[in-house]
Design a protein around this motif. Sequence first.
Motif, PDB file in Angstrom:
ATOM      1  N   THR A 251      -8.791  -1.886   8.814  1.00 19.07           N
ATOM      2  CA  THR A 251      -7.998  -2.851   8.047  1.00 19.07           C
ATOM      3  C   THR A 251      -7.336  -3.860   8.981  1.00 19.07           C
ATOM      4  O   THR A 251      -7.343  -5.074   8.713  1.00 19.07           O
TER       5      THR A 251
ATOM      6  N   THR B  48      -0.968   0.136  10.321  1.00 23.22           N
ATOM      7  CA  THR B  48      -1.788  -1.087  10.262  1.00 23.22           C
ATOM      8  C   THR B  48      -1.013  -2.265  10.833  1.00 23.22           C
ATOM      9  O   THR B  48      -1.553  -3.060  11.613  1.00 23.22           O
TER      10      THR B  48
ATOM     11  N   ASN C   7      -7.226   2.698   9.084  1.00 23.67           N
ATOM     12  CA  ASN C   7      -6.136   1.763   9.365  1.00 23.67           C
ATOM     13  C   ASN C   7      -6.564   0.740  10.409  1.00 23.67           C
ATOM     14  O   ASN C   7      -6.238  -0.452  10.304  1.00 23.67           O
TER      15      ASN C   7
ATOM     16  N   GLY D 100      -0.216   4.064   5.387  1.00 22.70           N
ATOM     17  CA  GLY D 100      -0.866   3.307   6.451  1.00 22.70           C
ATOM     18  C   GLY D 100      -0.301   1.928   6.711  1.00 22.70           C
ATOM     19  O   GLY D 100      -0.784   1.224   7.605  1.00 22.70           O
ATOM     20  N   LYS D 101       0.736   1.509   5.945  1.00 26.77           N
ATOM     21  CA  LYS D 101       1.269   0.152   6.152  1.00 26.77           C
ATOM     22  C   LYS D 101       1.801  -0.025   7.579  1.00 26.77           C
ATOM     23  O   LYS D 101       1.514  -1.009   8.238  1.00 26.77           O
TER      24      LYS D 101
ATOM     25  N   THR E 298      -3.217  -1.604   1.885  1.00 23.19           N
ATOM     26  CA  THR E 298      -3.689  -0.369   2.500  1.00 23.19           C
ATOM     27  C   THR E 298      -3.975   0.647   1.388  1.00 23.19           C
ATOM     28  O   THR E 298      -3.746   0.363   0.213  1.00 23.19           O
TER      29      THR E 298
ATOM     30  N   ALA F 139      -8.116  -2.276   2.084  1.00 25.01           N
ATOM     31  CA  ALA F 139      -8.525  -1.042   2.755  1.00 25.01           C
ATOM     32  C   ALA F 139      -9.320  -0.167   1.798  1.00 25.01           C
ATOM     33  O   ALA F 139      -9.379  -0.431   0.593  1.00 25.01           O
TER      34      ALA F 139
ATOM     35  N   GLY G  63       0.841  -1.188   0.000  1.00 25.86           N
ATOM     36  CA  GLY G  63       0.000   0.000   0.000  1.00 25.86           C
ATOM     37  C   GLY G  63       0.876   1.237   0.000  1.00 25.86           C
ATOM     38  O   GLY G  63       2.086   1.163   0.209  1.00 25.86           O
TER      39      GLY G  63
END
Length: 423
Positions: free
Chosen positions: A258, A55, A255, A51-52, A160, A194, A48
């Motif tokens: 997910t 998350t 986040n 937000g990796k 994400t 996500a 992604g």
Amino acid sequence: MSQSDAILDRLMSLHPKVIDLSLDRMHRLLTALGNPERQIPPVIHIAGTNGKGSTQAMIRAGLEAGGARVHAYTSPHLARFHERIRLAGTLIDEDVLAATLEECEAANGGEPVTFFEITTAAAFLAFSRVSADYTLLEVGLGGRLDCTNVIDTPRLTIITPVSIDHTQFLGDTLPQIAGEKAGILKRGVRCIVAPQADEALAVIEDRAARLPAPLSIAGQHWTVSRERDALVYQDENGLLDLPLPNLPGPHQIQNAGTALAALRDLGARPDQAVAAVTRAEWPARMQRLKSGPLVDAAGPQAELWLDGGHNPAGGQAVADTLATMPKRPTHLVCGMLNTKDVTGYMRPLARQADSLTAVAIPGEANTLPADVTADAARSVGLAATTAADCESAIRLIASNQPQCRILICGSLYLAGRVLRDNS
């Protein structure tokens, strides 16, 4: 300089003259090491644009609350390389890191290899030697040709939110970039998706249909929202009424959703869901700095914050977070890389900040000069000036407006330098 730092410096010299995204070098090195990637605990593979890390941090908090031992791999690091490799919950020890890097260096035999490839191989080697229940594996760049994408059958994949970044490698349209991220999908392996722009989601769904791979998509198979002072998550297994995430910012709601979708797929209990949103730790993501030399420079009446977001979506996330905070005069201290969409990052921030002081990122070859950063800020309507460094900028801002909010932002590399200097 530590032993591992000296080895890491040597490994930089092996870097190919031209970066070609390919898995060939990685496969060669892993074969020489005895294929440790085939001997690590079940992998949760995360790609992604934004937000990796947050998350992953939430998933780790949830799994560990259930008693699981969890390996984790992330990049880049902020203050020390050791942050990238977490063995069964603990950052890798210096002696173990140095020995593992030397082993990878010897196995590579002086052949061209990127820094990220050989250090990822070292992470796999370390993971293969320590017992754990899960491995959280964060993609470095893209997905399809990222060197983490040598795991044939992960337990779960996650994508994400996808947005525009790294266009020199991944393409300059959202469908092209989404196609690279969707390269981590594997036949028969569920992917948690996500919230996405429609054109990105269409590419992910097409890739999944061709494999095939089952998808669990935000807005279709699960939903998450803030309702007053609670986070509400719902899927086919029922509803969870949870506290708001401890990581600040409206973007942490998605986040969290997910992460919760992933944890539900892994069989987590409701108490693990609570832990996921309340115990996650992820530095330099709207982090309030409360002590240290830079906090002293700001003075007792100012707030000092730090964020490492660096692309337009990251700028929007910071702006959204600032919009939810109590009103205070807000000033940015910003340093960015010359590979980033600087005006795209700053445009949403211009509506929330009163000024920007630009700095160069110390020790970073690809830093954008401070005057160029300041010009970009002025182009989107932000009053801007320059300073020699963060401390000088903070002192000047606080001397003019003691009761202000100061946010250091624009780059994870700058954030890492700040955390080192302020420790």
